[in-house]
Design a protein around this motif. Structure first.
Motif, PDB file in Angstrom:
ATOM      1  N   LEU A  49      -8.632  31.984  19.071  1.00 57.17           N
ATOM      2  CA  LEU A  49      -9.160  30.500  19.325  1.00 57.17           C
ATOM      3  C   LEU A  49     -10.189  30.839  20.122  1.00 57.17           C
ATOM      4  N   VAL A  50     -11.615  29.973  19.771  1.00 61.98           N
ATOM      5  CA  VAL A  50     -12.626  29.848  20.640  1.00 61.98           C
ATOM      6  C   VAL A  50     -12.451  28.625  21.406  1.00 61.98           C
ATOM      7  N   GLU A  51     -12.516  28.205  22.419  1.00 62.62           N
ATOM      8  CA  GLU A  51     -12.315  27.251  23.370  1.00 62.62           C
ATOM      9  C   GLU A  51     -13.958  26.694  23.432  1.00 62.62           C
ATOM     10  N   VAL A  52     -14.170  25.476  22.871  1.00 67.75           N
ATOM     11  CA  VAL A  52     -15.620  24.844  22.837  1.00 67.75           C
ATOM     12  C   VAL A  52     -15.744  23.990  23.889  1.00 67.75           C
ATOM     13  N   GLY A  53     -14.857  23.462  24.453  1.00 70.27           N
ATOM     14  CA  GLY A  53     -14.725  22.168  25.195  1.00 70.27           C
ATOM     15  C   GLY A  53     -14.722  22.334  26.804  1.00 70.27           C
ATOM     16  N   LEU A  54     -14.591  23.501  27.247  1.00 71.49           N
ATOM     17  CA  LEU A  54     -14.489  23.861  28.596  1.00 71.49           C
ATOM     18  C   LEU A  54     -15.857  24.591  29.263  1.00 71.49           C
ATOM     19  N   GLY A  55     -15.964  24.125  30.705  1.00 73.98           N
ATOM     20  CA  GLY A  55     -17.275  24.822  31.252  1.00 73.98           C
ATOM     21  C   GLY A  55     -18.489  24.565  30.754  1.00 73.98           C
ATOM     22  N   LEU A  56     -18.843  23.461  29.881  1.00 75.13           N
ATOM     23  CA  LEU A  56     -19.954  23.023  29.388  1.00 75.13           C
ATOM     24  C   LEU A  56     -20.851  22.391  30.334  1.00 75.13           C
ATOM     25  N   GLY A  57     -21.917  22.658  30.665  1.00 74.60           N
ATOM     26  CA  GLY A  57     -22.961  22.438  31.423  1.00 74.60           C
ATOM     27  C   GLY A  57     -23.621  20.895  30.510  1.00 74.60           C
ATOM     28  N   ALA A  58     -24.656  21.644  29.876  1.00 80.32           N
ATOM     29  CA  ALA A  58     -25.213  20.595  29.103  1.00 80.32           C
ATOM     30  C   ALA A  58     -24.519  20.390  27.780  1.00 80.32           C
ATOM     31  N   PRO A  59     -24.649  19.159  27.100  1.00 83.60           N
ATOM     32  CA  PRO A  59     -24.015  19.069  25.851  1.00 83.60           C
ATOM     33  C   PRO A  59     -24.365  20.117  24.809  1.00 83.60           C
ATOM     34  N   LEU A  60     -23.424  20.690  24.078  1.00 82.77           N
ATOM     35  CA  LEU A  60     -23.848  21.871  23.394  1.00 82.77           C
ATOM     36  C   LEU A  60     -23.119  21.629  21.992  1.00 82.77           C
ATOM     37  N   ARG A  61     -23.599  21.980  20.649  1.00 82.94           N
ATOM     38  CA  ARG A  61     -22.889  21.820  19.663  1.00 82.94           C
ATOM     39  C   ARG A  61     -22.008  22.693  19.382  1.00 82.94           C
ATOM     40  N   PRO A  62     -20.640  22.444  19.161  1.00 79.74           N
ATOM     41  CA  PRO A  62     -19.549  23.290  19.165  1.00 79.74           C
ATOM     42  C   PRO A  62     -19.820  24.287  17.827  1.00 79.74           C
ATOM     43  N   PRO A  63     -19.164  25.549  17.935  1.00 81.46           N
ATOM     44  CA  PRO A  63     -19.306  26.247  16.532  1.00 81.46           C
ATOM     45  C   PRO A  63     -18.584  25.775  15.468  1.00 81.46           C
ATOM     46  N   LYS A  64     -18.759  26.234  14.412  1.00 81.32           N
ATOM     47  CA  LYS A  64     -18.150  25.618  13.180  1.00 81.32           C
ATOM     48  C   LYS A  64     -16.474  26.189  13.376  1.00 81.32           C
ATOM     49  N   GLY A  65     -15.647  25.505  12.729  1.00 85.57           N
ATOM     50  CA  GLY A  65     -14.225  26.420  12.586  1.00 85.57           C
ATOM     51  C   GLY A  65     -13.254  25.102  12.495  1.00 85.57           C
ATOM     52  N   GLU A  66     -12.111  25.597  12.275  1.00 84.18           N
ATOM     53  CA  GLU A  66     -10.657  24.496  11.986  1.00 84.18           C
ATOM     54  C   GLU A  66     -10.244  24.517  13.368  1.00 84.18           C
ATOM     55  N   PRO A  67     -10.093  23.103  13.716  1.00 81.76           N
ATOM     56  CA  PRO A  67      -9.583  22.588  15.021  1.00 81.76           C
ATOM     57  C   PRO A  67      -8.372  23.448  15.322  1.00 81.76           C
ATOM     58  N   ALA A  68      -8.178  23.775  16.379  1.00 80.11           N
ATOM     59  CA  ALA A  68      -6.780  24.204  16.773  1.00 80.11           C
ATOM     60  C   ALA A  68      -5.725  23.072  17.041  1.00 80.11           C
ATOM     61  N   LEU A  69      -6.163  22.129  17.615  1.00 81.09           N
ATOM     62  CA  LEU A  69      -5.239  20.901  17.940  1.00 81.09           C
ATOM     63  C   LEU A  69      -4.942  20.769  16.724  1.00 81.09           C
ATOM     64  N   ILE A  70      -3.492  20.716  16.632  1.00 83.77           N
ATOM     65  CA  ILE A  70      -2.580  19.795  15.582  1.00 83.77           C
ATOM     66  C   ILE A  70      -2.779  18.414  15.595  1.00 83.77           C
ATOM     67  N   ASP A  71      -3.442  17.951  14.335  1.00 82.33           N
ATOM     68  CA  ASP A  71      -3.747  16.502  14.302  1.00 82.33           C
ATOM     69  C   ASP A  71      -2.975  15.726  13.773  1.00 82.33           C
ATOM     70  N   PRO A  72      -2.026  14.973  14.286  1.00 84.09           N
ATOM     71  CA  PRO A  72      -0.723  14.077  13.708  1.00 84.09           C
ATOM     72  C   PRO A  72      -1.611  12.845  12.634  1.00 84.09           C
ATOM     73  N   ARG A  73      -2.613  12.737  12.712  1.00 85.80           N
ATOM     74  CA  ARG A  73      -3.267  11.784  11.490  1.00 85.80           C
ATOM     75  C   ARG A  73      -3.554  12.469  10.312  1.00 85.80           C
ATOM     76  N   GLY A  74      -3.673  13.885  10.325  1.00 86.03           N
ATOM     77  CA  GLY A  74      -4.009  14.393   9.166  1.00 86.03           C
ATOM     78  C   GLY A  74      -2.814  15.500   8.707  1.00 86.03           C
ATOM     79  N   GLU A  75      -2.191  15.975   9.621  1.00 86.80           N
ATOM     80  CA  GLU A  75      -1.381  17.133   9.292  1.00 86.80           C
ATOM     81  C   GLU A  75       0.246  16.747   9.712  1.00 86.80           C
ATOM     82  N   ASP A  76       0.883  17.293   9.022  1.00 86.49           N
ATOM     83  CA  ASP A  76       2.405  17.394   9.872  1.00 86.49           C
ATOM     84  C   ASP A  76       2.836  18.266  11.012  1.00 86.49           C
ATOM     85  N   PRO A  77       2.702  17.844  12.069  1.00 87.38           N
ATOM     86  CA  PRO A  77       3.006  18.485  13.111  1.00 87.38           C
ATOM     87  C   PRO A  77       4.262  19.338  13.203  1.00 87.38           C
ATOM     88  N   MET A  78       5.392  18.788  12.585  1.00 83.67           N
ATOM     89  CA  MET A  78       6.582  19.453  12.496  1.00 83.67           C
ATOM     90  C   MET A  78       6.621  20.779  11.352  1.00 83.67           C
TER      91      MET A  78
END
Ligand SMILES: [Zn+2]
Length: 246
Positions: free
Chosen positions: A124-153
């Protein structure tokens, strides 16, 4: 956490969101888009705003029980949550697909935590912590399971044998394992209050199931059985029921 039903937004609200999104997307650089996303969302996400009234109505019908949170299924959901944080992904700030109704205890700690996975590895690459200035996150599949688009179970198992803790269903070292662990940690889905609530929900579902069986054996009418079925379908903690069926 189960997959949420796909509820469409009324056309006028969809159009309005798309036009607001285009306004943010048209800005010259990422920092400007982040600034506008935060400012405009705060300005427009109000009780008086007609588009957000429609958004809230649709999100409410997506919730289980009495407007329960889309992540933990326990507390009342009253915050329009961005699955991809707007501070990192301004191009998703007015995306209907990115909204979910969440509770404060889930949404607060999640805040801007967000990680992505590269194609090749389960790291995993954490893209949301310790950011000072807004920074464009690197490309990649989100690690967080998305209950709107995926089946968490498909990623999680709920222990119904006593602990009522969630765990990853995939093998350790795999991408699915990493995503499950990350999601459980960021949303704190194994907090103690939740395990107690799931244990209570388990007893309630068992009692309802037992009543259904008794009524059916005693020749209850179809309408009476339907009422019992609906009571199960409208109960809180649908993940517990989902796991009982599995
Ligand atoms: Zn919650």
């Amino acid at each position: 956490m189960i997959r949420l039903p796909d509820i469409p937004l009324p056309r006028a609200a969809s159009r309005q969101l798309a036009s607001w999104q285009a306004e943010v997307d048209a800005l010259g650089n990422h920092a400007a888009r982040v600034e506008a996303a935060k400012r405009l969302f705060k300005q427009r996400n109000t009780r008086k705003n007609k588009t957000f009234a429609e958004v809230r109505r649709a999100l409410t019908s997506m919730c289980s029980g009495a407007q329960r949170c889309g992540y933990c299924e326990d507390s009342a959901a009253d915050e329009v949550e961005h699955i991809r944080p707007k501070d990192l992904y301004p191009e998703w700030v007015f995306a209907w697909r990115n909204y979910l109704y969440a509770c404060g205890p889930c949404n607060g700690p999640k805040n801007n935590q967000f990680a992505v996975l590269s194609r090749a590895s389960p790291k995993l690459v954490e893209v949301g912590l310790g950011l000072g200035a807004p920074l464009r996150p690197p490309k990649g599949e989100p690690a967080l399971i998305d209950p709107r688009g995926e089946d968490p179970m498909a990623f999680l198992v709920l222990d119904l044998q006593g602990t009522f803790l969630f765990g990853p269903s995939a093998r350790k070292g795999t991408r699915d394992y990493a995503r499950a662990e990350y999601t459980l940690c960021v949303l704190r889905l194994n907090r103690e209050l939740l395990t107690v609530a799931r244990a209570e929900a388990f007893s309630a579902y068992r009692a309802r199931l037992s009543e259904y069986i008794t009524q059916r054996e005693q020749g209850a009418s179809r309408a009476a059985l339907l009422r019992l079925t609906q009571a199960i379908q409208l109960a809180s903690h649908p993940t517990v029921w989902w796991e009982m069926k599995r």
